[in-house]
Design a protein around this motif. Structure first.
Motif, PDB file in Angstrom:
ATOM      1  N   ALA A  30      -9.378  -1.224  -2.328  1.00 21.23           N
ATOM      2  CA  ALA A  30      -8.046  -0.617  -2.345  1.00 21.23           C
ATOM      3  C   ALA A  30      -7.162  -1.211  -1.247  1.00 21.23           C
ATOM      4  O   ALA A  30      -5.978  -1.499  -1.477  1.00 21.23           O
ATOM      5  CB  ALA A  30      -8.155   0.896  -2.173  1.00 21.23           C
ATOM      6  N   VAL A  31      -7.722  -1.386  -0.061  1.00 20.49           N
ATOM      7  CA  VAL A  31      -6.951  -1.967   1.041  1.00 20.49           C
ATOM      8  C   VAL A  31      -6.520  -3.396   0.703  1.00 20.49           C
ATOM      9  O   VAL A  31      -5.375  -3.793   0.931  1.00 20.49           O
ATOM     10  CB  VAL A  31      -7.787  -1.943   2.340  1.00 20.49           C
ATOM     11  N   ALA A  34      -3.729  -3.334  -1.821  1.00 13.10           N
ATOM     12  CA  ALA A  34      -2.462  -2.852  -1.273  1.00 13.10           C
ATOM     13  C   ALA A  34      -1.819  -3.863  -0.327  1.00 13.10           C
ATOM     14  O   ALA A  34      -0.589  -3.941  -0.252  1.00 13.10           O
ATOM     15  CB  ALA A  34      -2.686  -1.526  -0.545  1.00 13.10           C
ATOM     16  N   TRP A  35      -2.626  -4.627   0.378  1.00 13.04           N
ATOM     17  CA  TRP A  35      -2.091  -5.519   1.400  1.00 13.04           C
ATOM     18  C   TRP A  35      -1.983  -6.973   0.962  1.00 13.04           C
ATOM     19  O   TRP A  35      -1.430  -7.796   1.682  1.00 13.04           O
ATOM     20  CB  TRP A  35      -2.956  -5.433   2.653  1.00 13.04           C
ATOM     21  N   GLY A  56      -1.370   5.263  -8.421  1.00 13.34           N
ATOM     22  CA  GLY A  56      -2.548   5.429  -7.588  1.00 13.34           C
ATOM     23  C   GLY A  56      -3.483   6.527  -8.035  1.00 13.34           C
ATOM     24  O   GLY A  56      -4.643   6.563  -7.621  1.00 13.34           O
ATOM     25  N   TYR A  59      -6.855   5.489  -9.367  1.00 16.53           N
ATOM     26  CA  TYR A  59      -7.848   4.791  -8.552  1.00 16.53           C
ATOM     27  C   TYR A  59      -9.228   5.463  -8.543  1.00 16.53           C
ATOM     28  O   TYR A  59     -10.233   4.767  -8.359  1.00 16.53           O
ATOM     29  CB  TYR A  59      -7.357   4.592  -7.113  1.00 16.53           C
ATOM     30  N   VAL A 132      -7.445   7.783  -1.496  1.00 12.50           N
ATOM     31  CA  VAL A 132      -7.060   6.411  -1.160  1.00 12.50           C
ATOM     32  C   VAL A 132      -5.958   5.923  -2.094  1.00 12.50           C
ATOM     33  O   VAL A 132      -5.002   5.265  -1.669  1.00 12.50           O
ATOM     34  CB  VAL A 132      -8.286   5.480  -1.233  1.00 12.50           C
ATOM     35  N   LEU A 135      -2.691   7.402  -1.126  1.00 14.60           N
ATOM     36  CA  LEU A 135      -2.252   6.936   0.184  1.00 14.60           C
ATOM     37  C   LEU A 135      -1.716   5.504   0.146  1.00 14.60           C
ATOM     38  O   LEU A 135      -0.719   5.184   0.794  1.00 14.60           O
ATOM     39  CB  LEU A 135      -3.413   7.027   1.172  1.00 14.60           C
ATOM     40  N   LEU A 136      -2.365   4.648  -0.660  1.00 11.28           N
ATOM     41  CA  LEU A 136      -2.049   3.221  -0.608  1.00 11.28           C
ATOM     42  C   LEU A 136      -1.175   2.721  -1.756  1.00 11.28           C
ATOM     43  O   LEU A 136      -0.584   1.645  -1.644  1.00 11.28           O
ATOM     44  CB  LEU A 136      -3.348   2.404  -0.579  1.00 11.28           C
ATOM     45  N   PHE A 137      -1.100   3.486  -2.853  1.00  7.90           N
ATOM     46  CA  PHE A 137      -0.363   2.992  -4.012  1.00  7.90           C
ATOM     47  C   PHE A 137       0.721   3.968  -4.436  1.00  7.90           C
ATOM     48  O   PHE A 137       0.750   5.119  -3.986  1.00  7.90           O
ATOM     49  CB  PHE A 137      -1.331   2.744  -5.187  1.00  7.90           C
TER      50      PHE A 137
END
Length: 269
Positions: A30-31, A34-35, A56, A59, A132, A135-137
């Protein structure tokens, strides 16, 4: 006895360490998604990975798809393979059987503990994936999009996600049944674990061979990813139903064999 086995399992640091390591890979993926700009195109890579960039809430399903082919079966095989063989290797099985409870009750308690581990592990992976993902997407407040391209409401997405979690749990119960059966055949937890994993690896390899097409529908790993069909519109129930039925047969047959072997074997350790 059931409560004793549950406390014994969930008070072990390695149980939670195993669950934590299972979640590490989906979090890492996931990180990276996202990055970086490394998301697969639609239809490529693990299911749902391309869709989570715009929603998200999908996920949790991507997380299950990531751990399902290898890491989740390994974790389940280790716990179930140790259920009986671990007691034999540690020299405690004979003393457990000296109690009035009997072999059948002990085996049932071990089985329930393994089932609890499977349920908790799958739910935790999905829950961490949900956190996650949010939070990230990006998150679509109106729900999500089915794999067929149509829109799903938030309620429909939630129900289908719960069905997917249940389906993955049932699939892993088949793995647990293999490992528990081997656990009654040997005094080595590692041997029981490797026996179950050998069956699953062979199943995955045979599924890719044209020569095995005649019995491919009966391989234990054949329908593991059928939960994807729960996110089509309309839902394609055929493979989902076949997957549940196939795992039910494996569970009943293997647990019956495990019970027959365990209640008649000579226990010397």
């Amino acid at each position: 006895m059931i409560l004793v086995e549950l406390r014994k399992l969930f008070r072990r640091p390695r149980t939670w360490a195993t669950i934590g390591l299972l979640n590490a890979l989906p979090v890492l993926v996931a990180v990276l998604l996202a990055w970086t700009d490394l998301a697969p195109r639609p239809g490529e890579g693990p299911v749902f990975l391309s869709a989570v960039l715009t929603n998200g809430t999908l996920y949790p399903l991507a997380a299950l798809a990531i751990v399902l082919p290898l890491f989740l079966p390994i974790a389940v095989s280790v716990v179930a393979g140790e259920a009986v063989a671990g007691e034999a290797q540690g020299g405690t099985l004979r003393y457990l059987l000296a109690r009035p409870a009997g072999r059948t009750r002990l085996l049932v308690a071990k089985l329930i503990a393994v089932i609890a581990f499977v349920v908790v592990t799958v739910v935790v992976v999905a829950a961490v994936g949900y956190l996650v993902g949010r939070l990230l997407f990006e998150v679509q407040p109106a729900g999500g999009t089915a794999l067929s391209g149509t829109s799903l409401t938030s309620e429909e997405l939630a129900v289908r996600t719960l069905l997917a979690i249940g389906y993955v749990t049932v699939s892993m119960l088949g793995v647990a049944a293999f490992a528990l059966f081997f656990s009654t055949l040997t005094d080595s937890p590692l041997g029981a674990t490797l026996g179950a994993l050998a069956v699953l690896i062979a199943s995955s390899l045979l599924f890719t061979l044209d020569a095995a097409s005649s019995f491919a529908p009966y391989l234990p790993t054949r329908y593991w990813l059928a939960f994807v069909d729960l996110f089509r519109d309309p839902i394609l129930w055929r493979d989902v139903g076949r997957g549940v039925a196939l795992q039910a047969v494996y569970v009943v047959v293997l647990l019956g064999a495990a019970w027959a072997n365990f209640t008649t074997k000579d226990v010397t350790s």
